[in-house]
Design a protein around this motif. Sequence first.
Motif, PDB file in Angstrom:
ATOM      1  N   LEU A 111       0.844  -1.189   0.000  1.00 61.60           N
ATOM      2  CA  LEU A 111       0.000   0.000   0.000  1.00 61.60           C
ATOM      3  C   LEU A 111       0.878   1.237   0.000  1.00 61.60           C
ATOM      4  N   ARG A 112       0.919   1.916  -1.171  1.00 62.41           N
ATOM      5  CA  ARG A 112       1.716   3.131  -1.309  1.00 62.41           C
ATOM      6  C   ARG A 112       0.814   4.342  -1.360  1.00 62.41           C
ATOM      7  N   GLN A 113       1.410   5.518  -1.193  1.00 64.51           N
ATOM      8  CA  GLN A 113       0.621   6.748  -1.236  1.00 64.51           C
ATOM      9  C   GLN A 113       0.015   6.954  -2.611  1.00 64.51           C
ATOM     10  N   SER A 114       0.707   6.455  -3.644  1.00 65.27           N
ATOM     11  CA  SER A 114       0.237   6.645  -5.017  1.00 65.27           C
ATOM     12  C   SER A 114      -0.624   5.492  -5.524  1.00 65.27           C
ATOM     13  N   GLY A 115      -0.855   4.489  -4.691  1.00 68.74           N
ATOM     14  CA  GLY A 115      -1.654   3.348  -5.132  1.00 68.74           C
ATOM     15  C   GLY A 115      -1.185   2.063  -4.464  1.00 68.74           C
ATOM     16  N   ALA A 116      -1.274   0.958  -5.170  1.00 68.50           N
ATOM     17  CA  ALA A 116      -0.875  -0.342  -4.617  1.00 68.50           C
ATOM     18  C   ALA A 116      -0.060  -1.109  -5.644  1.00 68.50           C
ATOM     19  N   ARG A 117       0.824  -1.968  -5.149  1.00 69.67           N
ATOM     20  CA  ARG A 117       1.663  -2.788  -6.026  1.00 69.67           C
ATOM     21  C   ARG A 117       1.638  -4.220  -5.529  1.00 69.67           C
ATOM     22  N   GLY A 118       1.318  -5.156  -6.389  1.00 73.39           N
ATOM     23  CA  GLY A 118       1.281  -6.563  -6.020  1.00 73.39           C
ATOM     24  C   GLY A 118       2.628  -7.217  -6.277  1.00 73.39           C
ATOM     25  N   VAL A 119       3.144  -7.925  -5.271  1.00 66.88           N
ATOM     26  CA  VAL A 119       4.410  -8.633  -5.417  1.00 66.88           C
ATOM     27  C   VAL A 119       4.250 -10.045  -4.865  1.00 66.88           C
ATOM     28  N   GLY A 120       5.054 -10.973  -5.345  1.00 62.47           N
ATOM     29  CA  GLY A 120       5.070 -12.315  -4.800  1.00 62.47           C
ATOM     30  C   GLY A 120       5.874 -12.346  -3.511  1.00 62.47           C
ATOM     31  N   LEU A 121       5.550 -13.258  -2.621  1.00 63.64           N
ATOM     32  CA  LEU A 121       6.281 -13.351  -1.352  1.00 63.64           C
ATOM     33  C   LEU A 121       7.762 -13.589  -1.564  1.00 63.64           C
ATOM     34  N   ASP A 122       8.100 -14.377  -2.595  1.00 60.22           N
ATOM     35  CA  ASP A 122       9.505 -14.691  -2.827  1.00 60.22           C
ATOM     36  C   ASP A 122      10.294 -13.493  -3.347  1.00 60.22           C
ATOM     37  N   GLU A 123       9.583 -12.412  -3.734  1.00 58.28           N
ATOM     38  CA  GLU A 123      10.268 -11.198  -4.177  1.00 58.28           C
ATOM     39  C   GLU A 123      10.713 -10.331  -3.005  1.00 58.28           C
ATOM     40  N   ILE A 124      10.134 -10.562  -1.825  1.00 54.80           N
ATOM     41  CA  ILE A 124      10.440  -9.737  -0.660  1.00 54.80           C
ATOM     42  C   ILE A 124      11.675 -10.277   0.051  1.00 54.80           C
ATOM     43  N   LEU A 125      12.726  -9.434   0.128  1.00 58.50           N
ATOM     44  CA  LEU A 125      13.945  -9.813   0.845  1.00 58.50           C
ATOM     45  C   LEU A 125      13.765  -9.620   2.341  1.00 58.50           C
ATOM     46  N   GLY A 126      13.181  -8.495   2.702  1.00 63.52           N
ATOM     47  CA  GLY A 126      13.017  -8.193   4.120  1.00 63.52           C
ATOM     48  C   GLY A 126      12.138  -6.988   4.326  1.00 63.52           C
ATOM     49  N   LEU A 127      11.810  -6.744   5.587  1.00 68.05           N
ATOM     50  CA  LEU A 127      10.934  -5.643   5.974  1.00 68.05           C
ATOM     51  C   LEU A 127      11.588  -4.896   7.125  1.00 68.05           C
ATOM     52  N   ARG A 128      11.585  -3.565   7.036  1.00 66.58           N
ATOM     53  CA  ARG A 128      12.188  -2.770   8.104  1.00 66.58           C
ATOM     54  C   ARG A 128      11.214  -1.678   8.536  1.00 66.58           C
ATOM     55  N   SER A 129      11.166  -1.462   9.848  1.00 67.01           N
ATOM     56  CA  SER A 129      10.265  -0.463  10.394  1.00 67.01           C
ATOM     57  C   SER A 129      10.725   0.944  10.026  1.00 67.01           C
ATOM     58  N   ALA A 130       9.755   1.790   9.670  1.00 66.27           N
ATOM     59  CA  ALA A 130      10.019   3.207   9.406  1.00 66.27           C
ATOM     60  C   ALA A 130       8.960   4.005  10.171  1.00 66.27           C
ATOM     61  N   GLN A 131       9.043   3.950  11.489  1.00 63.75           N
ATOM     62  CA  GLN A 131       8.067   4.555  12.401  1.00 63.75           C
ATOM     63  C   GLN A 131       6.689   3.926  12.176  1.00 63.75           C
ATOM     64  N   ASN A 132       5.732   4.691  11.670  1.00 61.64           N
ATOM     65  CA  ASN A 132       4.383   4.154  11.454  1.00 61.64           C
ATOM     66  C   ASN A 132       4.244   3.451  10.104  1.00 61.64           C
ATOM     67  N   TYR A 133       5.331   3.337   9.355  1.00 63.93           N
ATOM     68  CA  TYR A 133       5.309   2.712   8.039  1.00 63.93           C
ATOM     69  C   TYR A 133       6.319   1.561   8.014  1.00 63.93           C
ATOM     70  N   THR A 134       6.395   0.885   6.869  1.00 68.28           N
ATOM     71  CA  THR A 134       7.338  -0.226   6.716  1.00 68.28           C
ATOM     72  C   THR A 134       8.048  -0.127   5.383  1.00 68.28           C
ATOM     73  N   GLU A 135       9.370  -0.267   5.409  1.00 68.02           N
ATOM     74  CA  GLU A 135      10.149  -0.355   4.173  1.00 68.02           C
ATOM     75  C   GLU A 135      10.146  -1.818   3.716  1.00 68.02           C
TER      76      GLU A 135
END
Length: 288
Positions: A184-208
């Motif tokens: 969920l981005r400010q400009s819309g949404a982007r669908g990705v496969g789980l295997d495309e995600i390397l990792g997730l990092r907290s950015a306060q109230n958001y996530t990188e």
Amino acid sequence: MDWAYQASKRLLSNPVDEAISMLFADIGKAADVDRVFMLEYDLHHLRFRNAYEWCRCGVRSFLKELQDTPVTLIAWLHQSLVKGEALMIHDVDNLPRVARSLQIEMLRQNDKSVLCVPVMHDGSLRACLGFDMTRHKRRWRLEEANELSRCAALIATARYGCPAPVGQPLADAAATPAPLIFLLRQSGARGVGLDEILGLRSAQNYTEVWLGDGSVVLDQRPLKIWAGLVPKAGFMRIHRTAIVNLQHVVELDRPPSGVRWDVRLRTLSKPWSVSRAYQQELRQRLGI
């Protein structure tokens, strides 16, 4: 209040689909609610469908609409369900900001109060069972949640506890496209496969969300929501601010002092730190 007894009678004397439909009518009327529903997950927990529904006369049905729906729509609710927790929403209008997408959907269905319990089988979330109130707000009682949970346990055994009949072909997983999870981005949404995600990092109230193609997408949900969205079989928290996809871990650095550990992820040049609290689990998950 003994909805579980009614559930047992229905499930023992009727085919499962027919029994669940009859049971929903029974408990819907007994509980004086406006809608009874069961949302069923796919094997990846990335999509769900409205599998069963009962509605009071005059209440709109959403059975045909909520089919093959991304679980990100109910992410705030899902984080409790995947932990086996019931959720009593007394006032839909007062849901937190992070539950905005769920609130919009509930208001579209004219929901004022919602009670939802997980349907677990073999320790895994398979579905959720719930009540909707559309006529007026309702403060749910713990006894109602407990009794609905007992019904959910009986339904889980009846629906998921029996092996497939001999000779029934198994679903061809290779023929089904891998499901997408939507960022969920400010400009819309982007669908990705789980295997495309390397990792997730907290950015306060958001996530990188760090992706294999080198891009980083700023998702508008906090890391605690993502902790409930990604499957624990493939992802692991390594720090209070970071979760990694274990299939992309290519190196673990453990200095002799043992104070600081780092993991290196495929295609990323900089390592990610591993907190001491997660080091032992990481070793076990990597088999070292």
